[in-house]
Design a protein around this motif. Structure first.
Motif, mmCIF file in Angstrom:
data_model
loop_
_atom_site.group_PDB
_atom_site.id
_atom_site.type_symbol
_atom_site.label_atom_id
_atom_site.label_comp_id
_atom_site.label_asym_id
_atom_site.label_seq_id
_atom_site.Cartn_x
_atom_site.Cartn_y
_atom_site.Cartn_z
ATOM 1 N N LYS A 117 25.458 39.710 -4.185
ATOM 2 C CA LYS A 117 24.578 40.171 -5.262
ATOM 3 C C LYS A 117 24.807 39.363 -6.535
ATOM 4 O O LYS A 117 23.869 39.002 -7.247
ATOM 5 C CB LYS A 117 24.833 41.651 -5.518
ATOM 6 C CG LYS A 117 23.852 42.293 -6.485
ATOM 7 C CD LYS A 117 24.204 43.748 -6.745
ATOM 8 C CE LYS A 117 24.159 44.558 -5.444
ATOM 9 N NZ LYS A 117 24.421 45.997 -5.703
ATOM 10 N N ARG A 118 26.086 39.048 -6.793
ATOM 11 C CA ARG A 118 26.395 38.247 -7.982
ATOM 12 C C ARG A 118 25.794 36.848 -7.873
ATOM 13 O O ARG A 118 25.287 36.297 -8.835
ATOM 14 C CB ARG A 118 27.916 38.163 -8.134
ATOM 15 C CG ARG A 118 28.381 37.342 -9.329
ATOM 16 C CD ARG A 118 27.946 37.986 -10.621
ATOM 17 N NE ARG A 118 28.443 37.233 -11.765
ATOM 18 C CZ ARG A 118 28.173 37.537 -13.028
ATOM 19 N NH1 ARG A 118 27.414 38.587 -13.284
ATOM 20 N NH2 ARG A 118 28.649 36.815 -14.012
ATOM 21 N N VAL A 119 25.863 36.273 -6.668
ATOM 22 C CA VAL A 119 25.271 34.944 -6.460
ATOM 23 C C VAL A 119 23.769 34.983 -6.706
ATOM 24 O O VAL A 119 23.187 34.068 -7.322
ATOM 25 C CB VAL A 119 25.601 34.439 -5.045
ATOM 26 C CG1 VAL A 119 24.740 33.215 -4.695
ATOM 27 C CG2 VAL A 119 27.071 34.097 -4.938
ATOM 28 N N LYS A 120 23.110 36.051 -6.248
ATOM 29 C CA LYS A 120 21.671 36.172 -6.500
ATOM 30 C C LYS A 120 21.380 36.280 -7.995
ATOM 31 O O LYS A 120 20.444 35.649 -8.513
ATOM 32 C CB LYS A 120 21.125 37.393 -5.767
ATOM 33 C CG LYS A 120 21.065 37.238 -4.257
ATOM 34 C CD LYS A 120 20.460 38.475 -3.598
ATOM 35 C CE LYS A 120 20.389 38.319 -2.086
ATOM 36 N NZ LYS A 120 19.817 39.525 -1.434
ATOM 37 N N VAL B 141 28.750 26.114 -12.709
ATOM 38 C CA VAL B 141 30.147 26.193 -12.275
ATOM 39 C C VAL B 141 30.436 27.564 -11.659
ATOM 40 O O VAL B 141 31.066 27.680 -10.602
ATOM 41 C CB VAL B 141 31.072 25.906 -13.471
ATOM 42 C CG1 VAL B 141 32.526 26.158 -13.088
ATOM 43 C CG2 VAL B 141 30.900 24.470 -13.939
ATOM 44 N N ALA B 142 29.966 28.641 -12.375
ATOM 45 C CA ALA B 142 30.211 29.991 -11.870
ATOM 46 C C ALA B 142 29.529 30.207 -10.523
ATOM 47 O O ALA B 142 30.094 30.838 -9.608
ATOM 48 C CB ALA B 142 29.720 31.019 -12.885
ATOM 49 N N LEU B 143 28.296 29.691 -10.360
ATOM 50 C CA LEU B 143 27.581 29.848 -9.095
ATOM 51 C C LEU B 143 28.293 29.110 -7.960
ATOM 52 O O LEU B 143 28.395 29.606 -6.825
ATOM 53 C CB LEU B 143 26.150 29.334 -9.257
ATOM 54 C CG LEU B 143 25.224 29.518 -8.057
ATOM 55 C CD1 LEU B 143 25.084 30.997 -7.708
ATOM 56 C CD2 LEU B 143 23.847 28.911 -8.342
ATOM 57 N N LYS B 144 28.819 27.917 -8.270
ATOM 58 C CA LYS B 144 29.549 27.162 -7.264
ATOM 59 C C LYS B 144 30.818 27.911 -6.840
ATOM 60 O O LYS B 144 31.144 27.999 -5.635
ATOM 61 C CB LYS B 144 29.895 25.782 -7.825
ATOM 62 C CG LYS B 144 30.662 24.917 -6.848
ATOM 63 C CD LYS B 144 30.975 23.559 -7.470
ATOM 64 C CE LYS B 144 31.783 22.692 -6.503
ATOM 65 N NZ LYS B 144 32.125 21.372 -7.103
#
Length: 506
Positions: A164-167, A279-282
């Protein structure tokens, strides 16, 4: 009727007479107000098109960042740039351009290394006796099964939250990318319009030079034509309008430079936000891809705690929305400024073209009037020359008549001399012939004096006509000089006046 009071008009016959306030008159030195219709500051678009023959009497900008603009909603109350630009920790309210950027590029998950810890406990709690071993074996297996089931549930829950965080990160990253592309396009468009404005400022030097050269050429007119006519007035107004347009262009260019700096600062801030989200998404995608069988798993003691610089979810959502909002606000101001810039260029070029038409119309009228006056002067000169020829013929005729009077005078004198001195004694009498000769002598003398007076009068008239002829020739030369300047030289110079399309094209 009895009992009725007399009704009167309170404005004409007031019941109580009140003294009227004394009239106030302007004192010495006081002004009734601006009499010049152009005394107010110049505004593009105020110049009216030329009118035939009848001569009528003739955005800081909001678009600058406001002190009350909110950048992120934080308690620091930052300036127009926002507190999210990368800066030092020594921020002061006087800086107004940098702030403390919260660190958001470190994310972690709580993870326990239970396998070896359970193995260590199993080793420490296993009794040496067989029954204890059997009991421990059953108990431990049951506990391990329950623990594994709970661990799988927790891991599934963690993976679900990470997904969910990645989305969420992907959504906000896409929004930031769209905002960043829009800001890139706006910076490019504003830079193009700035180039057009600089080109318009350069082109503005040409009409100013043309107007000043026209004024200088008109100073070469001869003395009678050095007048402050309508063409002169329009040329002076044209120079003033060029100065006003240059002032508007320079003010707009200063606003554009300031807005360009704001756009680049907003772009830098949104790029920093985009980089953090990348960076956070990676990191979150990598964490989501990890399994207990992954080969990159290591022990990291002490990570099961909240970082000091960690932000809460509400603040993160507020920051994401506020960062995009701030960038959109700056971009909207830039779009509005571009509209004002093009309006200033187009309206300025149109005003200059309108004033040029007014000046050309005034010059054409001056040329037409001067041509009519020149033709009239030439016609008057022809009449004067004819009159001079007539008066010279008259003088010649008077000279002939005086010569004939001289012959008559000699005849009369010869007769009188002969009768006075040649007749003897008593024959020298005053007879009728003698009286006739004396009367004839008197009449000839009076006629000669009259002719001489007329001769002097004719000579004076001829001198006056000759002086008038010289004045007419000077006036005609003056008018031809003025026509040469206004009709020929000024026309060639003003043919290079730039068009409004050239201003808009930069």
């Amino acid at each position: 009727m009895a009992g009725n009071t007399l009704k009167t008009c309170p404005d004409i016959c007031p019941a109580n007479t009140v003294a009227a306030p004394p009239k106030e008159y302007l004192k010495a030195g006081m002004s009734r107000g601006p009499e010049n219709p152009h005394a107010s500051p110049y505004v593009p678009g105020m110049i009216k098109p030329p009118e035939p023959k009848v001569y009528p009497p003739g955005a800081p900008p909001r678009y600058l960042p406001q002190p009350t603009d909110s950048t992120s909603g934080d308690i620091l109350g930052m300036g127009p740039i926002g507190p999210w630009a990368a800066g030092h920790l020594d921020w002061t309210p006087q800086a107004g351009t940098t702030g403390v950027r919260p660190v958001v590029d470190k994310y972690s998950i709580t993870r326990y290394s239970t396998g070896e810890w359970r193995n260590h406990n199993l080793f420490m709690l296993t009794p040496r006796a067989t029954d204890k071993a059997k009991h421990a074996d059953a108990t431990i297996k049951r506990d391990i099964k329950i623990a594994n089931e709970n661990l799988d549930k927790k891991q599934d829950e963690t993976n679900s939250n990470l997904g969910k965080r990645v989305k969420d990160l992907g959504y906000w990253k896409k929004q930031v990318e769209q905002t960043l592309r829009a800001m890139d396009d706006e910076i490019e468009l504003l830079d193009q319009d700035r180039s057009k404005l600089k080109g318009a400022c350069r082109i503005l030097n040409l009409p100013e030079a043309i107007s000043k050269e026209c004024l200088e050429l008109r100073t070469n007119r001869y003395e009678p034509d050095l007048v402050r006519d309508d063409a002169e007035q329009e040329l002076v107004k044209e120079v003033a309008i060029v100065g006003e347009i240059r002032r508007v262009f320079e003010n707009t260019l200063a606003k554009v430079e300031e807005q360009m700096a704001n756009n680049r600062a907003a772009k830098s801030a949104i790029e920093s936000d985009w980089n953090d989200k990348m960076v956070a998404l990676k990191v979150d995608k990598q964490c989501l891809s990890f399994t207990p069988e992954s080969s990159l798993l290591l022990y990291h003691p002490g990570v099961a705690r909240w970082p000091e610089n960690a932000s809460n979810l509400e603040y993160w959502l507020h920051y994401c929305a506020e960062s995009i909002k701030n960038c959109d606000e700056v971009r909207q101001k830039s779009e509005n400024l571009r509209g004002d810039l093009m309006t200033a260029i187009v309206k300025g070029g149109q005003d200059l073209k309108t004033q040029g038409d007014r000046t050309n119309a005034a010059l054409a009228e001056s040329v037409s009037t001067t041509e009519e006056l020149r033709d009239k002067l030439e016609e008057t000169l022809k009449d004067n020359l004819k009159t001079i020829a007539d008066i010279e013929n008259l003088i010649s005729y008077l000279k002939d008549e005086l010569r004939k009077l001289g012959e008559r005078t000699k005849l009369n004198m010869t007769r009188l001399h002969a009768r006075n001195y040649d007749r003897p004694n008593v024959e020298n009498c005053r007879d009728e012939a003698q009286y006739a000769l004396m009367a004839e002598a008197k009449f000839i003398k009076e006629t000669t004096e009259s002719f001489n007076g007329r001769m002097r009068e004719a000579e004076a008239i001829r001198s006056e006509l000759m002086k008038y002829r010289g004045d007419l020739e000077k006036e005609i030369a003056s008018k031809r000089k003025s026509l040469n300047i206004d009709q020929d030289r000024l026309a060639r110079v003003r043919a290079h006046m730039p068009k409004p399309e050239e201003f808009a094209g930069g």
